[in-house]
Scaffold this motif. Structure first.
Motif, PDB file in Angstrom:
ATOM      1  N   GLY A 151     -20.847 -20.292 -39.736  1.00 21.14           N
ATOM      2  CA  GLY A 151     -20.381 -19.860 -41.411  1.00 21.14           C
ATOM      3  C   GLY A 151     -19.293 -20.379 -41.884  1.00 21.14           C
ATOM      4  N   ALA A 152     -18.574 -19.845 -42.612  1.00 20.56           N
ATOM      5  CA  ALA A 152     -17.393 -20.581 -43.182  1.00 20.56           C
ATOM      6  C   ALA A 152     -16.125 -20.284 -42.320  1.00 20.56           C
ATOM      7  CB  ALA A 152     -17.002 -19.975 -44.692  1.00 20.56           C
ATOM      8  N   MET A 153     -16.189 -19.135 -41.363  1.00 18.06           N
ATOM      9  CA  MET A 153     -15.152 -18.814 -40.587  1.00 18.06           C
ATOM     10  C   MET A 153     -15.329 -18.279 -39.210  1.00 18.06           C
ATOM     11  SD  MET A 153     -14.654 -15.442 -42.739  1.00 18.06           S
ATOM     12  CE  MET A 153     -15.537 -16.017 -44.053  1.00 18.06           C
ATOM     13  N   ASN A 154     -14.550 -18.058 -38.529  1.00 17.01           N
ATOM     14  CA  ASN A 154     -14.615 -17.617 -37.066  1.00 17.01           C
ATOM     15  C   ASN A 154     -14.440 -16.094 -37.089  1.00 17.01           C
ATOM     16  OD1 ASN A 154     -15.096 -20.156 -35.702  1.00 17.01           O
ATOM     17  ND2 ASN A 154     -12.782 -20.411 -36.198  1.00 17.01           N
ATOM     18  N   MET A 155     -15.425 -15.269 -36.781  1.00 11.96           N
ATOM     19  CA  MET A 155     -15.203 -13.725 -36.772  1.00 11.96           C
ATOM     20  C   MET A 155     -16.066 -13.364 -35.313  1.00 11.96           C
ATOM     21  SD  MET A 155     -16.295 -11.256 -39.688  1.00 11.96           S
ATOM     22  CE  MET A 155     -15.610 -12.136 -40.950  1.00 11.96           C
ATOM     23  N   LEU A 156     -15.319 -12.508 -34.657  1.00  9.48           N
ATOM     24  CA  LEU A 156     -15.777 -12.076 -33.080  1.00  9.48           C
ATOM     25  C   LEU A 156     -17.077 -11.260 -33.404  1.00  9.48           C
ATOM     26  CD1 LEU A 156     -12.728 -11.839 -31.000  1.00  9.48           C
ATOM     27  CD2 LEU A 156     -14.338 -13.775 -30.776  1.00  9.48           C
ATOM     28  N   ALA A 157     -16.880 -10.176 -34.295  1.00 15.23           N
ATOM     29  CA  ALA A 157     -17.847  -9.246 -34.315  1.00 15.23           C
ATOM     30  C   ALA A 157     -18.105  -8.867 -35.885  1.00 15.23           C
ATOM     31  CB  ALA A 157     -17.285  -7.835 -33.481  1.00 15.23           C
ATOM     32  N   PRO A 158     -18.613  -9.901 -36.348  1.00 15.40           N
ATOM     33  CA  PRO A 158     -19.021  -9.721 -38.038  1.00 15.40           C
ATOM     34  C   PRO A 158     -19.989  -8.342 -38.060  1.00 15.40           C
ATOM     35  CG  PRO A 158     -20.208 -11.572 -37.101  1.00 15.40           C
ATOM     36  CD  PRO A 158     -19.192 -11.314 -36.021  1.00 15.40           C
TER      37      PRO A 158
ATOM     38  N   GLY B 103     -16.761 -25.878 -39.733  1.00 17.91           N
ATOM     39  CA  GLY B 103     -15.591 -27.007 -40.077  1.00 17.91           C
ATOM     40  C   GLY B 103     -15.062 -27.050 -41.567  1.00 17.91           C
ATOM     41  N   SER B 104     -16.083 -26.519 -42.353  1.00 15.64           N
ATOM     42  CA  SER B 104     -15.654 -26.585 -43.751  1.00 15.64           C
ATOM     43  C   SER B 104     -15.665 -25.308 -44.380  1.00 15.64           C
ATOM     44  CB  SER B 104     -16.290 -27.579 -44.480  1.00 15.64           C
ATOM     45  OG  SER B 104     -17.665 -27.815 -44.184  1.00 15.64           O
ATOM     46  N   TYR B 105     -14.935 -24.665 -45.212  1.00 12.59           N
ATOM     47  CA  TYR B 105     -14.902 -23.397 -45.749  1.00 12.59           C
ATOM     48  C   TYR B 105     -16.108 -23.483 -46.794  1.00 12.59           C
ATOM     49  CZ  TYR B 105     -13.335 -18.877 -46.617  1.00 12.59           C
ATOM     50  OH  TYR B 105     -13.307 -17.423 -46.586  1.00 12.59           O
ATOM     51  N   VAL B 106     -17.160 -23.286 -46.527  1.00 10.68           N
ATOM     52  CA  VAL B 106     -18.317 -23.010 -47.390  1.00 10.68           C
ATOM     53  C   VAL B 106     -19.353 -21.839 -46.779  1.00 10.68           C
ATOM     54  CG1 VAL B 106     -18.305 -25.489 -48.465  1.00 10.68           C
ATOM     55  CG2 VAL B 106     -19.650 -24.864 -46.218  1.00 10.68           C
ATOM     56  N   HIS B 107     -19.790 -21.161 -47.867  1.00  7.86           N
ATOM     57  CA  HIS B 107     -20.502 -19.905 -47.593  1.00  7.86           C
ATOM     58  C   HIS B 107     -22.081 -19.942 -47.128  1.00  7.86           C
ATOM     59  CE1 HIS B 107     -17.343 -17.033 -47.496  1.00  7.86           C
ATOM     60  NE2 HIS B 107     -16.857 -17.619 -48.496  1.00  7.86           N
ATOM     61  N   VAL B 108     -22.560 -19.365 -46.437  1.00  7.47           N
ATOM     62  CA  VAL B 108     -24.094 -19.481 -46.085  1.00  7.47           C
ATOM     63  C   VAL B 108     -24.792 -19.169 -47.399  1.00  7.47           C
ATOM     64  CG1 VAL B 108     -23.887 -19.070 -43.456  1.00  7.47           C
ATOM     65  CG2 VAL B 108     -24.308 -17.123 -45.000  1.00  7.47           C
ATOM     66  N   HIS B 109     -25.976 -19.697 -47.205  1.00  5.76           N
ATOM     67  CA  HIS B 109     -26.806 -19.608 -48.464  1.00  5.76           C
ATOM     68  C   HIS B 109     -26.531 -20.389 -49.738  1.00  5.76           C
ATOM     69  CE1 HIS B 109     -29.505 -15.915 -46.716  1.00  5.76           C
ATOM     70  NE2 HIS B 109     -28.933 -16.550 -45.750  1.00  5.76           N
ATOM     71  N   THR B 110     -25.877 -21.330 -49.613  1.00  7.57           N
ATOM     72  CA  THR B 110     -25.622 -22.299 -50.575  1.00  7.57           C
ATOM     73  C   THR B 110     -25.971 -23.657 -50.272  1.00  7.57           C
ATOM     74  OG1 THR B 110     -23.238 -22.856 -49.549  1.00  7.57           O
ATOM     75  CG2 THR B 110     -23.307 -21.017 -51.337  1.00  7.57           C
ATOM     76  N   ARG B 111     -26.214 -24.423 -51.200  1.00  6.65           N
ATOM     77  CA  ARG B 111     -26.518 -25.935 -50.900  1.00  6.65           C
ATOM     78  C   ARG B 111     -25.374 -26.700 -50.169  1.00  6.65           C
ATOM     79  NH1 ARG B 111     -31.228 -27.199 -53.492  1.00  6.65           N
ATOM     80  NH2 ARG B 111     -31.898 -26.034 -55.028  1.00  6.65           N
ATOM     81  N   GLN B 112     -24.226 -26.261 -50.567  1.00  6.70           N
ATOM     82  CA  GLN B 112     -23.059 -26.815 -49.907  1.00  6.70           C
ATOM     83  C   GLN B 112     -23.225 -26.736 -48.405  1.00  6.70           C
ATOM     84  OE1 GLN B 112     -22.862 -24.949 -52.740  1.00  6.70           O
ATOM     85  NE2 GLN B 112     -22.117 -26.796 -54.159  1.00  6.70           N
ATOM     86  N   PHE B 113     -23.757 -25.202 -47.913  1.00  9.12           N
ATOM     87  CA  PHE B 113     -23.500 -24.908 -46.558  1.00  9.12           C
ATOM     88  C   PHE B 113     -24.639 -25.782 -45.946  1.00  9.12           C
ATOM     89  CE2 PHE B 113     -24.309 -22.852 -42.554  1.00  9.12           C
ATOM     90  CZ  PHE B 113     -22.957 -22.671 -42.157  1.00  9.12           C
TER      91      PHE B 113
ATOM     92  N   ILE C 276     -33.602 -24.276 -50.588  1.00 13.25           N
ATOM     93  CA  ILE C 276     -32.173 -24.747 -50.148  1.00 13.25           C
ATOM     94  C   ILE C 276     -32.177 -25.185 -48.637  1.00 13.25           C
ATOM     95  CG2 ILE C 276     -30.685 -23.866 -52.208  1.00 13.25           C
ATOM     96  CD1 ILE C 276     -30.134 -21.607 -50.590  1.00 13.25           C
ATOM     97  N   GLY C 277     -33.415 -25.386 -48.014  1.00  9.79           N
ATOM     98  CA  GLY C 277     -33.153 -25.608 -46.627  1.00  9.79           C
ATOM     99  C   GLY C 277     -32.492 -24.713 -45.750  1.00  9.79           C
ATOM    100  N   HIS C 278     -31.770 -25.494 -44.683  1.00  5.54           N
ATOM    101  CA  HIS C 278     -31.125 -24.832 -43.744  1.00  5.54           C
ATOM    102  C   HIS C 278     -29.705 -24.497 -44.077  1.00  5.54           C
ATOM    103  CE1 HIS C 278     -33.553 -24.275 -40.150  1.00  5.54           C
ATOM    104  NE2 HIS C 278     -33.961 -25.553 -40.637  1.00  5.54           N
ATOM    105  N   ALA C 279     -29.644 -23.655 -45.126  1.00  2.75           N
ATOM    106  CA  ALA C 279     -28.516 -23.012 -46.039  1.00  2.75           C
ATOM    107  C   ALA C 279     -27.846 -22.003 -45.070  1.00  2.75           C
ATOM    108  CB  ALA C 279     -28.708 -22.524 -47.176  1.00  2.75           C
TER     109      ALA C 279
END
Ligand code: ZN
Ligand code: ZN
Length: 400
Positions: free
Chosen positions: A158-165, A340-350, A89-92
């Motif tokens: 990622g899908a969202m902004n988080m300061l200290a995940p 910029g879009s609400y998609v999660h990492v490790h998916t083809r959408q990402f 899935i490349g740069h997912a």
């Protein structure tokens, strides 16, 4: 005199096209753990062209170090590029954007130094391979790669902004169960069923979960489960991950998981071979110690650079990363930023989202904020002291 914000912004925006091109090239040419030759060559060439002194194959074949130094002494600001991709899935995970952000922050900070020639200091951009399970930064930490820098900064898309995940400590394990093959209809009693051992282990792990702390994680898969239904399986294999908020807890959970695996082997009469990625320590990837003074400053700067989406999610555990190991040797952070879009990492959408113009715009904003934090560390002795004090306390709290 121009404000730091303007100098950094101009330095990064002037290079927006070439940064996007750099990132796009890496995105179009995904490479797995320790095979990132193209990304290594592309990034080192870019940084060299932009005035950095580059050390290729820095301690690891696909790692590098790129340095810009002004004067003698002063602080040394570490910035991190990642660039490995995922199978199929490349740069997912968007590491092409982490490559872009490390390089862009380097350009911003270099411009600040050049605009203030009386300020001594160093910018060090590290190329760190194999984050996706290969532990590139663990190898680099063990080789002393980060000893020269005062802090080390990176950001993850990622899908969202988080300061200290939260990044959990983790250790990966594998088990091989060995039984004895037999004809499953003619003489099943002559067999020793290695699949029963694996199924037992899997089921017992699920039961164990009820007894675990809410932030502890264990997940397993059966990677070989036999060959034909009419053969009692003589060999099965499993892979599993053990994750907890701290290395110490991983050590505890590892023992429980090992006991479950061994019990499954014993109850079915199988032999077991069990291995962990890091046999000699509790965890392979350590938890991330987000440096509070650094991340607070980052937040202020990031907002001042006007991100397209400034909404922040509450911090929570999301994954594991080898930046955790770096955070035990120097003050560090790894905020998450929305592409910029609400998609999660490790998916083809990402994968698709990680090379869109809005993802590059978000990356440049994050890069500017990291450069500004670096500038504060270079020029504000009190701030630098607070960063180091907080780091010492955090590391000490992990050793209790
Ligand atoms: Zn990932
Ligand atoms: Zn990642």
């Amino acid at each position: 005199m121009s404000r730091p914000v303007d100098i950094i912004s101009k330095a990064v925006e002037d290079k927006a096209d070439s940064l996007q091109e750099l990132s796009g090239k890496i995105w179009s040419h995904p490479e797995l753990c320790y095979e990132e030759k193209f990304a290594h060559d592309t990034l080192t060439e870019f940084l060299e062209k932009n005035g950095f002194e580059v050390e290729r194959k820095y301690k690891v074949d696909t790692a590098f170090k790129a340095v810009f130094r002004q004067g003698s002494g002063g602080a040394n600001i570490g910035l991190i590029c990642e660039y490995d991709a995922l199978p199929d899935i490349g740069h997912a995970c968007g590491h092409n954007l982490i490559a872009e952000s490390g390089a862009a922050a380097g350009l911003g900070l270099k411009a600040m130094l050049q605009a203030n020639t009386s300020v001594p200091g160093t910018v060090t951009v590290f190329g760190t391979p194999a984050e996706e399970g290969g532990g590139g930064k663990v190898v680099l930490v063990d080789a002393g790669a980060f000893e020269e820098v005062d802090i080390c900064l990176m950001a993850h898309p990622g899908a969202m902004n988080m300061l200290a995940p939260g990044m959990l400590s983790t250790n990966h394990g594998s088990a091989v169960f060995t039984g004895r093959a037999a004809h499953a209809a003619a003489a099943p009693w002559a067999g020793v069923n290695a699949l029963d051992a694996a199924v037992n282990a899997y089921t017992s792990l699920s039961m164990l979960r009820q007894q675990l702390h809410p932030d502890w994680r264990v997940h397993a898969i059966i990677t070989e489960g036999g060959t034909k239904p009419n053969i009692i399986p003589e060999r099965t294999t499993m892979k599993f991950y053990v994750r907890c908020p701290t290395d110490k807890e991983v050590g505890v959970l590892k023992e429980k998981v090992t006991a479950v695996m061994k019990a499954a082997a014993l109850s079915t009469g199988c032999d077991i071979e069990i291995k962990y990625q890091a046999e000699d320590r509790a965890a392979y990837y350590s938890n991330l110690l987000t440096n509070r003074p650094l991340i607070e400053r980052y937040c202020t700067h990031w907002l001042s650079f006007g991100p397209a989406n400034p909404a922040l999610e509450d911090d929570r555990f999301v994954a594991s990363s080898d930046i955790g190991n770096v955070s035990y040797v120097v003050p560090a952070f790894q905020p998450a930023f929305s592409v910029g879009s609400y998609v999660h990492v490790h998916t083809r959408q990402f994968t698709g989202a990680a090379n869109k113009p809005e993802a590059h715009t978000a990356t440049r904003c994050v890069s500017k904020a990291m450069a500004a934090v670096g500038w504060d560390v270079l020029t504000d002795g009190d701030f630098r002291k607070r960063v180091k004090e907080s780091f010492k306390q955090q590391v000490a709290s992990m050793c209790v």
